[in-house]
Design a protein around this motif. Structure first.
Motif, PDB file in Angstrom:
ATOM      1  N   TRP A 147       0.840  -1.184   0.000  1.00 26.82           N
ATOM      2  CA  TRP A 147       0.000   0.000   0.000  1.00 26.82           C
ATOM      3  C   TRP A 147       0.885   1.247   0.000  1.00 26.82           C
ATOM      4  N   GLY A 148       0.415   2.297  -0.649  1.00 28.74           N
ATOM      5  CA  GLY A 148       1.121   3.563  -0.654  1.00 28.74           C
ATOM      6  C   GLY A 148       0.174   4.676  -1.058  1.00 28.74           C
ATOM      7  N   HIS A 149       0.686   5.889  -1.108  1.00 29.36           N
ATOM      8  CA  HIS A 149      -0.095   7.035  -1.547  1.00 29.36           C
ATOM      9  C   HIS A 149       0.349   7.407  -2.954  1.00 29.36           C
ATOM     10  N   TYR A 150      -0.617   7.490  -3.870  1.00 29.02           N
ATOM     11  CA  TYR A 150      -0.323   7.752  -5.273  1.00 29.02           C
ATOM     12  C   TYR A 150      -1.274   8.805  -5.802  1.00 29.02           C
ATOM     13  N   GLU A 168      -3.929   9.410  -3.296  1.00 32.66           N
ATOM     14  CA  GLU A 168      -4.914   8.452  -2.813  1.00 32.66           C
ATOM     15  C   GLU A 168      -4.174   7.212  -2.327  1.00 32.66           C
ATOM     16  N   ARG A 169      -4.666   6.616  -1.250  1.00 30.34           N
ATOM     17  CA  ARG A 169      -4.047   5.396  -0.739  1.00 30.34           C
ATOM     18  C   ARG A 169      -4.548   4.219  -1.564  1.00 30.34           C
ATOM     19  N   ASP A 188       4.117  10.574 -12.235  1.00 30.91           N
ATOM     20  CA  ASP A 188       4.831   9.615 -13.060  1.00 30.91           C
ATOM     21  C   ASP A 188       4.845   8.268 -12.353  1.00 30.91           C
ATOM     22  N   VAL A 189       4.720   7.218 -13.141  1.00 26.36           N
ATOM     23  CA  VAL A 189       4.767   5.874 -12.596  1.00 26.36           C
ATOM     24  C   VAL A 189       6.211   5.530 -12.270  1.00 26.36           C
ATOM     25  N   LEU A 239       0.501  -2.125  -7.288  1.00 23.13           N
ATOM     26  CA  LEU A 239       0.154  -2.782  -8.550  1.00 23.13           C
ATOM     27  C   LEU A 239      -1.142  -2.233  -9.143  1.00 23.13           C
ATOM     28  N   VAL A 240      -2.064  -1.810  -8.301  1.00 20.52           N
ATOM     29  CA  VAL A 240      -3.299  -1.189  -8.770  1.00 20.52           C
ATOM     30  C   VAL A 240      -2.964   0.119  -9.477  1.00 20.52           C
ATOM     31  N   HIS A 241      -2.100   0.901  -8.869  1.00 29.85           N
ATOM     32  CA  HIS A 241      -1.687   2.173  -9.463  1.00 29.85           C
ATOM     33  C   HIS A 241      -0.883   1.958 -10.742  1.00 29.85           C
TER      34      HIS A 241
END
Length: 188
Positions: free
Chosen positions: A35-38, A65-66, A43-44, A70-72
């Protein structure tokens, strides 16, 4: 880099830039995630990179957004229509099994380009598909008791026939589970 591409939608779902292992006789790929904030406009950044400490941006800013890395990275979308009962139906659906059998044949031919359609189909019908289904059943027995910790994802096309990705967050960490034969791999 090796990329896992959904055979149905043609969308990338995963790459070997993330640590992964095969489980259940190779039927399932387990990938570690976090999990992270993106922010959707940032930029990826690939796994293992080292962002500069000079950026000065704090995690969790107004525009971030948290979500799972891999989702991001692969722009995955939560599949809100699949519940525990729906998962069981999806896994045993005859139309899915017919399509997945074709994917299985394609996968064998990708590994051995000399294999004819008839020979690949004979291998699948000669026991490979039965063994694969058995391992999918074992995966279902693993995932169903912990369904309260499961989130289901698919790609932005949200195709009902497309591959589903299963997130499980538990005491052992955060992981995504992919059904291996629903993907083809490509080197970039």
């Amino acid at each position: 880099m090796l990329v896992f591409i959904d055979r149905c939608t043609g969308e990338d779902h995963f790459s070997d830039a993330y640590a992964y292992e095969e489980l259940f006789g190779g039927a399932i790929v387990k990938a570690a995630c976090k999990w992270g904030h993106y922010s959707n406009n940032e930029d990826v950044v690939l796994a293992g990179s080292n962002p500069s400490a000079e950026d000065g941006e704090e995690a969790g800013t107004e525009t971030s957004e948290r979500k799972i890395d891999l989702v991001h990275q692969f722009k995955l979308v939560e599949c809100n229509y699949m519940n525990k009962k729906g998962f069981k139906e999806w896994l045993t659906d005859e139309d899915n099994m017919t399509r997945w059998k074709k994917f299985f044949v394609d996968g064998l031919q990708e590994k051995d380009y000399k294999l004819s359609d008839e020979d690949a189909l004979a291998k699948v019908e000669g026991g490979a598909m039965k063994e694969w289904k058995k391992e999918l059943t074992n995966f279902a027995k693993f995932i169903l008791p912990q369904w309260k910790n499961v989130m289901v994802y698919h790609d932005v096309k949200e195709d009902l026939e497309g591959a589903k990705i299963f997130y499980i967050g538990d005491g052992e960490g955060d992981n995504f589970y992919y059904i291996n034969n629903l993907y083809r791999t490509e080197k970039f």
